[in-house]
Scaffold this motif. Structure first.
Motif, mmCIF file in Angstrom:
data_model
loop_
_atom_site.group_PDB
_atom_site.id
_atom_site.type_symbol
_atom_site.label_atom_id
_atom_site.label_comp_id
_atom_site.label_asym_id
_atom_site.label_seq_id
_atom_site.Cartn_x
_atom_site.Cartn_y
_atom_site.Cartn_z
ATOM 1 N N VAL A 211 5.228 -3.413 7.002
ATOM 2 C CA VAL A 211 4.077 -3.376 8.390
ATOM 3 C C VAL A 211 4.635 -1.972 9.177
ATOM 4 N N GLY A 215 6.211 1.212 6.495
ATOM 5 C CA GLY A 215 4.717 1.468 6.596
ATOM 6 C C GLY A 215 4.297 2.481 8.376
ATOM 7 N N LEU A 254 3.555 -8.953 7.839
ATOM 8 C CA LEU A 254 2.136 -9.656 6.757
ATOM 9 C C LEU A 254 0.488 -10.137 6.887
ATOM 10 N N VAL A 259 -2.365 -9.310 4.315
ATOM 11 C CA VAL A 259 -1.526 -9.091 3.068
ATOM 12 C C VAL A 259 -1.478 -10.626 3.018
ATOM 13 N N ASP A 260 -1.042 -11.086 1.512
ATOM 14 C CA ASP A 260 -0.048 -11.842 1.113
ATOM 15 C C ASP A 260 1.388 -11.861 0.894
ATOM 16 N N GLY A 265 1.636 -9.276 -3.480
ATOM 17 C CA GLY A 265 0.789 -9.207 -3.121
ATOM 18 C C GLY A 265 1.499 -7.438 -1.836
ATOM 19 N N VAL A 266 2.768 -7.836 -2.026
ATOM 20 C CA VAL A 266 3.310 -6.702 -1.246
ATOM 21 C C VAL A 266 2.910 -4.974 -1.971
ATOM 22 N N SER A 268 0.753 -4.425 -4.602
ATOM 23 C CA SER A 268 -1.010 -4.306 -4.058
ATOM 24 C C SER A 268 -0.930 -3.534 -2.671
ATOM 25 N N HIS A 269 -0.895 -4.049 -2.010
ATOM 26 C CA HIS A 269 -0.621 -3.740 -1.268
ATOM 27 C C HIS A 269 0.347 -2.165 -0.961
ATOM 28 N N TYR A 270 0.857 -1.364 -1.589
ATOM 29 C CA TYR A 270 1.680 0.168 -1.417
ATOM 30 C C TYR A 270 1.017 0.762 -2.806
#
Ligand code: FO1
Length: 328
Positions: A211, A215, A254, A259-260, A265-266, A268-270
């Motif tokens: 993040v 990010g 997160l 975001v999980d 979770g990370v 799927s975030h990327y």
């Protein structure tokens, strides 16, 4: 073999050091390997009329052997006498300004005021730390001013403070409502950073805070696009192991963006490169082996290996797992 690593603080610095240790061999002696670290600048802060770049300094000190590895920031063999004196003058000293570290901020500030870009300043500072001899180039993602400010919910309503103040002075409390990168829309990636991405044989997202470290690198206009358009495979290393970061406050961050707090979770975030996201491969720790199937199902290849870089064997295994992606 040209490898580019996107990195923030200590976790990113440790991965960069691990890769630079193993890159020369992997690329074959004749090729040698070159590592370019593209660092986050949104942690940068102006205090005591100085330009301070925590992530650039943490990476530079780590690669140059000057970091205090207990704290994970600043110089080893450090003293804080100047900070103590400042406090006696009533100057706010919540930001730990070390005496040796101060020299870095003074040189950077003098050069910035003389008109040198942050990229030029960083190259000059890195010469002292021998990064070129180690085959490493350290680049700020942009020469423009970008700062992460944290919107906190207070009794008097929402209040925004600089990330460093939230993290250090407020101890990452209260819970952040929002992270804002001030200056982001006007920022442009440096020519050097974009060139490194375009020439890369492999692009690595370090296990830094997704993040407030990775990010703000990806969010500089043009960076994510350059990565997606690059033919280089993109490999990420999960910053979350068994639901927690090893250091820092990635879990709090997160949670704040919904975001999980997990390796999956990370990932799927990327996002999966196959679906317009970033990742071709996601490397997770053996402790999270149970998440491998879910990551794979999301269209991202998933490699399970030791990722806690606290032994030569784990560091070698992790470097090998990363560098292997350039061939597969
Ligand atoms: N972190 C702290 O928790 N307390 C400090 O007093 C502190 C001072 C500091 C000085 C220079 C520097 O390069 C880093 C420093 N950090 C400190 C760490 C800093 O907040 C983090 O390195 C990143 O900005 C977050 O990853």
């Amino acid at each position: 073999m040209d490898v580019v690593v996107l990195a923030g603080g200590y976790g990113g610095a440790r991965l960069a050091a691990t890769l630079s240790e193993h890159l020369a061999g992997a690329g074959g002696a004749d090729h040698g390997g070159h590592l370019t670290v593209i660092a986050n600048v949104a942690d940068d802060v102006r205090l005591h009329d100085l330009y301070i770049s925590p992530d650039l300094d943490t990476i530079m000190y780590t690669l140059g052997g000057g970091l205090d590895t207990e704290r994970g920031w600043g110089r080893r063999d450090e003293a804080f006498r100047t900070n103590e004196e400042l406090a006696l003058y009533g100057v706010p000293t919540w930001f730990g300004l070390g005496d040796r570290d101060l020299a870095t901020h003074l040189v950077r500030s003098q050069m910035r005021r003389a008109g040198y870009s942050l990229t030029q300043v960083t190259a000059a500072l890195c010469r002292r730390w021998g990064l070129e001899e180690a085959g490493v180039t350290l680049l700020p993602v942009t020469d423009d001013r970008v700062e992460t400010h944290v919107v906190m919910q207070t009794d008097a309503g929402p209040e925004a403070v600089h990330f460093q103040e939230w993290w250090i002075r407020h101890g990452a409390q209260p819970r952040p409502q929002e992270f804002v990168q001030v200056g982001l829309s006007d920022a442009r990636p440096s020519r050097e950073a974009i060139a490194a991405i375009q020439q890369a044989d492999l692009i690595v997202l370090a296990p830094s805070n997704p993040v407030v470290s990775i990010g703000p690198i990806l969010a500089v206009p043009g960076v994510s696009q350059a990565i997606v358009e690059s033919p280089a495979p993109v490999v990420g290393v999960s910053p979350i192991i068994s639901g927690r970061p090893l250091r820092g406050m990635a879990d709090t961050c997160l949670n704040a963006i919904g975001v999980d707090v997990s390796a999956e979770g990370v990932a799927s975030h990327y996002g999966a490169a196959r679906e317009g996201g970033l990742l071709d491969t996601w490397i997770i720790d053996t402790a999270d082996a149970g998440q491998q199937a879910a990551v794979t199902a999301s269209g991202i290849d998933c490699v399970v290996t030791g990722t806690v870089m606290d032994s030569p064997a784990v560091r070698a295994g992790l470097a090998a797992a990363i560098l292997a992606q350039v061939r597969s």
